[in-house]
Design an enzyme around this catalytic site. Structure first.
Site, PDB file in Angstrom:
ATOM      1  N   GLU A  69      32.028  39.630  24.348  1.00  0.00           N
ATOM      2  CA  GLU A  69      30.602  39.221  24.186  1.00  0.00           C
ATOM      3  C   GLU A  69      31.665  39.539  23.037  1.00  0.00           C
ATOM      4  OE1 GLU A  69      27.134  41.349  21.540  1.00  0.00           O
ATOM      5  OE2 GLU A  69      27.891  42.606  22.994  1.00  0.00           O
ATOM      6  N   ASP A  89      31.048  43.126  28.355  1.00  0.00           N
ATOM      7  CA  ASP A  89      30.197  43.352  26.919  1.00  0.00           C
ATOM      8  C   ASP A  89      30.703  45.088  26.084  1.00  0.00           C
ATOM      9  OD1 ASP A  89      28.129  44.490  24.733  1.00  0.00           O
ATOM     10  OD2 ASP A  89      26.892  43.874  25.987  1.00  0.00           O
TER      11      ASP A  89
END
Length: 290
Positions: A69, A89
């Site tokens: 991310e 993430d």
């Protein structure tokens, strides 16, 4: 066919080790920055955790690829190839993390030949480790997971999020979707503030469905295989096969429930994660201090 169990075990151990950084920072004051909107936040802990995860994985598996991310926010490519790829993430639920709302997760997915091989979601504050490997079931802290199997939408608890998209069209679409679900009616609509943990609730049977528009592949990739291995189904919001790059997903206890939700909700336009390969999701403006 390769057995990726060693990679899964490595990922689980690394996730638990790295979670200590999040837990140590959880109650501390954070320096918060903005990405794509006033609701799309990033902290130094997000950046630090992703850097540590990628560095450790690269040392162990130097030929593997990454989609992360914060790396994408900094301008790296979103490109899913046939090569072994870790989709990361570092903190799913950054707004929760900033406000000390106790649903904060590390989410790691692993693909080969563009297919999911395993997923790991660790809800750090809860100390709940969800994981699944293709063809081998889904687990929570070592115990098998099973979706509810519910087929009647009117008996369902549905999980969703408003998300970081805050333009008028996105907000009106998302709130209208909730209205239409409540009018069916469903038993209730819930939100925990982290797509990865939200979606895992379907795998536990605690929720019967989850849907969202506008999230990213790193938010849902790991949870998608956890739901499927728990006996649930995952598809696009229009009822077509699930595509992790489309930024649209329904996860449900049964095909009947997923199809019913797809008939009720609408999607607003959002760019695919793999569109414009080397793009910055913050529109090329960088990261701004709050």
């Amino acid at each position: 066919m390769s057995d990726w169990t060693e990679c899964l075990k490595f990922g689980i151990n690394l996730t638990k080790q790295t979670s200590e950084i999040i837990l140590n920072a959880f109650k501390q004051q954070k320096q918060v920055h903005l990405k794509s909107s006033q609701a799309d936040l990033v902290t130094e802990t997000d950046l630090r955790v992703e850097t540590i995860l990628k560095s450790a994985i690269r040392d162990k598996y130097p030929v593997h690829r990454f989609i992360g991310e914060e790396s994408v926010a900094a301008g790296e490519c979103v490109e899913l190839t046939d090569s072994p790829t870790w989709i990361i993430d570092p903190i799913d639920g950054t707004a929760n993390f900033v406000h000390r709302f106790p649903f904060v997760a590390i989410s790691i997915a692993f693909t080969v030949n563009k297919q999911m091989e395993f997923g790991i979601v660790y809800s750090c504050v809860e100390d709940k480790l969800f994981y699944a490997q293709k063809g081998r079931g889904a687990f929570l802290n070592g115990e098998p997971l099973n979706a509810s199997g519910q087929e009647d939408i009117s008996r369902c608890v549905v999980v969703t999020e408003i998300g970081a998209e805050r333009d008028d069209l996105a907000l009106s679409t998302m709130t209208s979707n909730i209205f239409r679900l409540l009018r069916i009616p469903v038993h209730g609509v819930r939100a925990l503030g982290t797509a990865a943990v939200d979606m895992c609730q379907v795998a536990t049977g605690g929720a019967d469905a989850y849907y969202h528009i506008g999230m990213h592949c790193w938010d849902i990739a790991a949870s998608s295989i956890i739901v499927q291995e728990a006996g649930g189904v995952v598809m696009d919001t229009d009822g077509s096969p699930f595509d992790m790059m489309s930024r649209r997903v329904i996860a449900a206890s049964s095909t009947a429930v997923a199809n019913r939700i797809s008939q009720v909700i609408q999607a607003f336009p959002c760019r695919r994660d793999d569109e414009d390969q080397c793009r910055c999701i913050c529109g090329g403006k960088g990261v701004n201090s709050v």
